[in-house]
Design an enzyme around this catalytic site. Sequence first.
Site, PDB file in Angstrom:
ATOM      1  N   TRP A 105      45.659 -16.418  -5.880  1.00 48.47           N
ATOM      2  CA  TRP A 105      44.628 -17.340  -5.386  1.00 48.47           C
ATOM      3  C   TRP A 105      45.116 -18.779  -5.466  1.00 48.47           C
ATOM      4  CZ3 TRP A 105      40.826 -14.127  -8.667  1.00 48.47           C
ATOM      5  CH2 TRP A 105      40.173 -13.182  -7.860  1.00 48.47           C
TER       6      TRP A 105
ATOM      7  N   GLN B  20      40.228  -5.823  -1.638  1.00 47.75           N
ATOM      8  CA  GLN B  20      39.352  -6.189  -0.525  1.00 47.75           C
ATOM      9  C   GLN B  20      39.130  -7.694  -0.426  1.00 47.75           C
ATOM     10  OE1 GLN B  20      35.832  -3.896  -1.415  1.00 47.75           O
ATOM     11  NE2 GLN B  20      36.616  -2.047  -0.413  1.00 47.75           N
ATOM     12  N   ASP B  21      39.612  -8.435  -1.395  1.00 48.86           N
ATOM     13  CA  ASP B  21      39.396  -9.879  -1.404  1.00 48.86           C
ATOM     14  C   ASP B  21      40.267 -10.557  -0.346  1.00 48.86           C
ATOM     15  OD1 ASP B  21      38.226 -12.215  -3.213  1.00 48.86           O
ATOM     16  OD2 ASP B  21      40.271 -12.743  -2.659  1.00 48.86           O
ATOM     17  N   ILE B  22      39.639 -11.354   0.511  1.00 47.83           N
ATOM     18  CA  ILE B  22      40.356 -12.008   1.604  1.00 47.83           C
ATOM     19  C   ILE B  22      41.404 -12.974   1.066  1.00 47.83           C
ATOM     20  CG2 ILE B  22      40.125 -13.493   3.632  1.00 47.83           C
ATOM     21  CD1 ILE B  22      38.971 -10.700   3.979  1.00 47.83           C
ATOM     22  N   GLY B  23      41.078 -13.689   0.000  1.00 51.59           N
ATOM     23  CA  GLY B  23      42.024 -14.624  -0.575  1.00 51.59           C
ATOM     24  C   GLY B  23      43.287 -13.946  -1.077  1.00 51.59           C
TER      25      GLY B  23
END
Length: 298
Positions: free
Chosen positions: A292, A250-253
């Site tokens: 990231w 779910q992390d946008i990055g």
Amino acid sequence: MYVKKGGVRMDKELLLEGPYNFFQGLKRLAIDPIIVMNMEEQMLKVPIQVEGKNEVVEVSQLGTVENPKFRITGGDSIDEAIVMKRLTEIFHWDIPLQKIYEHLDKTELSSLIQPFRGTPFICDFSMYGCLMKTIIHQQLNMTFAYRLTERFIKAFGAEKNGVWFYPSPDKVSKLMVDDLRELQFSQRKAEYVIDTSKLISEGLLDLEKMREASNDEVMEQLLPIRGVGRWTVECFLMFGLGRLDLFPVQDIGIQNGLKKYYKLDKKPSHEDMLEWAEAWKPYRTYASLYIWESIEVD
């Protein structure tokens, strides 16, 4: 190995097996205005609680990426064993980074990870601070998220030798929502921070015991808390507990990094991300770190 250099004041040298790219690790921390460091000298001041007391420990890189050597200095009469154990947890000094690199180098991520060989996953300095920071950062842009966290720490935390410590759960549990609203917290976020701190202060939530719990058990304890979702727990498992095999889809990055790497027209689906990540087990946390990192590279 630890080499004692004498005296009451803590002063140790630590030798590691390479690679360990401390400079690259520091670059990720530099966005946080509350962290005190000197990039040129590869020095970082770490706030640590030792037996209920706030202590500042200075960590300096003396060696190289391939032959890392650290100097650790601290205040007088502190328990060096406790400090070294905590620093090892924070900096992943006991994790074989070469083994992780070799594993990921055999996967589709090979060309992505090569520039970041030896980059360590550095955890947050405080488990409570990690949970608070993650709650505060939810659904905010990075710049404002760190600014809001800085206001929170400087308004209610403690300072020692120019280094700031998060406030205690007990202190935060006694705050009023308006105290946080004055810092530009939303109503709900202020409630989440205070209510979660109350659970910890009242002994209903023991973060330290979570070190021995499985990922699923930590999920079961944290997810029922209002304002804590799956992304929050995954970030806590990674940055608070230092778990090696987390992959926050779910992390946008992470989504943007994979979109860039695979040259996609749109963000990948969670299903595709999980399928790709199967090959990265049991080091998906490090795969996430390098994804990231790749976002910042042209």
